[in-house]
Design an enzyme around this catalytic site. Structure first.
Site, PDB file in Angstrom:
ATOM      1  N   GLY A 110       7.965 -16.639 -33.542  1.00 32.39           N
ATOM      2  CA  GLY A 110       8.083 -17.875 -34.294  1.00 32.39           C
ATOM      3  C   GLY A 110       6.929 -18.798 -33.939  1.00 32.39           C
ATOM      4  N   ILE A 156       5.228 -22.335 -34.171  1.00 30.79           N
ATOM      5  CA  ILE A 156       5.518 -23.739 -34.452  1.00 30.79           C
ATOM      6  C   ILE A 156       4.275 -24.365 -35.080  1.00 30.79           C
ATOM      7  CG2 ILE A 156       6.222 -25.961 -33.508  1.00 30.79           C
ATOM      8  CD1 ILE A 156       8.317 -23.649 -33.385  1.00 30.79           C
ATOM      9  N   ILE A 172       8.157 -17.406 -28.940  1.00 37.60           N
ATOM     10  CA  ILE A 172       7.708 -18.642 -29.562  1.00 37.60           C
ATOM     11  C   ILE A 172       6.251 -18.908 -29.206  1.00 37.60           C
ATOM     12  CG2 ILE A 172       8.006 -21.150 -29.681  1.00 37.60           C
ATOM     13  CD1 ILE A 172      10.329 -19.645 -30.930  1.00 37.60           C
ATOM     14  N   LYS A 173       5.483 -19.283 -30.214  1.00 40.32           N
ATOM     15  CA  LYS A 173       4.137 -19.811 -30.003  1.00 40.32           C
ATOM     16  C   LYS A 173       4.184 -21.306 -30.299  1.00 40.32           C
ATOM     17  CE  LYS A 173      -0.529 -19.876 -32.019  1.00 40.32           C
ATOM     18  NZ  LYS A 173      -1.424 -19.335 -33.079  1.00 40.32           N
ATOM     19  N   THR A 174       3.843 -22.108 -29.291  1.00 42.95           N
ATOM     20  CA  THR A 174       3.880 -23.550 -29.491  1.00 42.95           C
ATOM     21  C   THR A 174       2.750 -24.211 -28.717  1.00 42.95           C
ATOM     22  OG1 THR A 174       5.331 -25.487 -29.526  1.00 42.95           O
ATOM     23  CG2 THR A 174       5.445 -24.095 -27.566  1.00 42.95           C
TER      24      THR A 174
END
Length: 266
Positions: free
Chosen positions: A143, A145, A176-178
């Site tokens: 996912g 961001i 997650i990539k944020t």
């Protein structure tokens, strides 16, 4: 060992629990930006180090420019449909199926969610549906961001980042990539259900700044990076990649990584 766990091992290395992912998918919305104009050349230069755990790329790159010497992991971006020249870069949708990604040989898929934007609902629904399709085939989902122009300042808002990471995970993302923020990033990690990797964001002023950012994120609980321009827009991309690899997989200090960088460029 499930198929999903096997594929996750190709992204996040089990011996260190960390990952070095190079993102080269920028062209899907930005076109041929500096550092990836000759995308095949960029891939060759960085692949030659043998230090890239996985690549984040598009189906176009996969089909026409991706010829690694070994067998690194591949995360295929399957969302898109908006560009920097359009009215709203956050107006993304799913543009590739999981089945197409599997036919290409991808190990994981990536979908952006623009939480807080006018397209929040559509992008989150797209992420959730992609997660269902991925898990039907035991494929992990990253996912991503996204912010867009209107939400750019949110990359330093810990509460926003924590909310976004948690929401994306609860909608089905396995990773997650944020964005990284120096203050409170450990809270972003603590509130998330799945591993977090940091984006590079805007280009850092120096390679040392990049090393400091990555080290800070690792110390606060990130499991690695999904980073592009801060690596391949460096004056010495391969040397910087080597230093970053030592940060991630050898748990080096910033001083030690800087020494690796300097020796690699001498």
């Amino acid at each position: 060992m499930t198929g999903l766990k096997n594929r996750m091992k190709r992204i996040i290395k089990p011996d260190t629990g960390r990952s070095l992912v190079i993102a080269i998918d920028h062209g899907y919305a930005l076109g041929p930006v500096k550092g990836i104009v000759d995308i095949a050349g960029t891939i060759r230069e960085l692949d030659a180090t043998g230090q890239v755990d996985a690549w984040l790329l598009t189906k176009g790159i996969f089909r026409h420019a991706f010829e690694p010497a070994g067998s690194p992991g591949v995360i295929l971006r399957i969302s898109g449909g908006a560009t920097i020249t359009g009215p709203d870069i956050t107006n993304e949708g799913l543009v590739t199926s999981v089945e197409e990604g599997l036919s290409l040989g991808a190990d994981a898929m990536a979908v952006s969610a623009f939480i807080g934007s006018e397209n929040e609902r559509e992008t989150l629904v797209g992420l959730a549906r992609a997660a269902d399709d991925c898990h039907r085939w035991n494929v992990p989902l990253l996912g991503v961001i996204g912010l867009g122009k209107a939400l750019g300042e949110k990359k330093n808002d810990t509460r926003f980042l924590a909310l976004s990471a948690r929401v994306a995970a609860e909608h089905g993302a396995d990773m997650i990539k944020t964005y990284y923020t120096e203050q409170g990033f450990e809270d972003v990690v603590a509130g998330c259900l799945v591993p977090i990797m940091i984006a590079g964001g805007p280009k850092c002023e120096t390679d040392l700044d990049t090393l400091k950012m990555i080290h800070g994120a690792l110390q606060r609980g990130a499991c690695g990076i999904v980073m592009g321009r801060n690596i391949w827009q460096s004056p010495h991309p391969a040397a910087l990649l080597n230093a970053v690899w030592h940060l991630i997989h050898k748990n080096c200090s910033v001083v030690e990584a800087q020494d690796v960088l300097e020796k690699s460029t001498a």
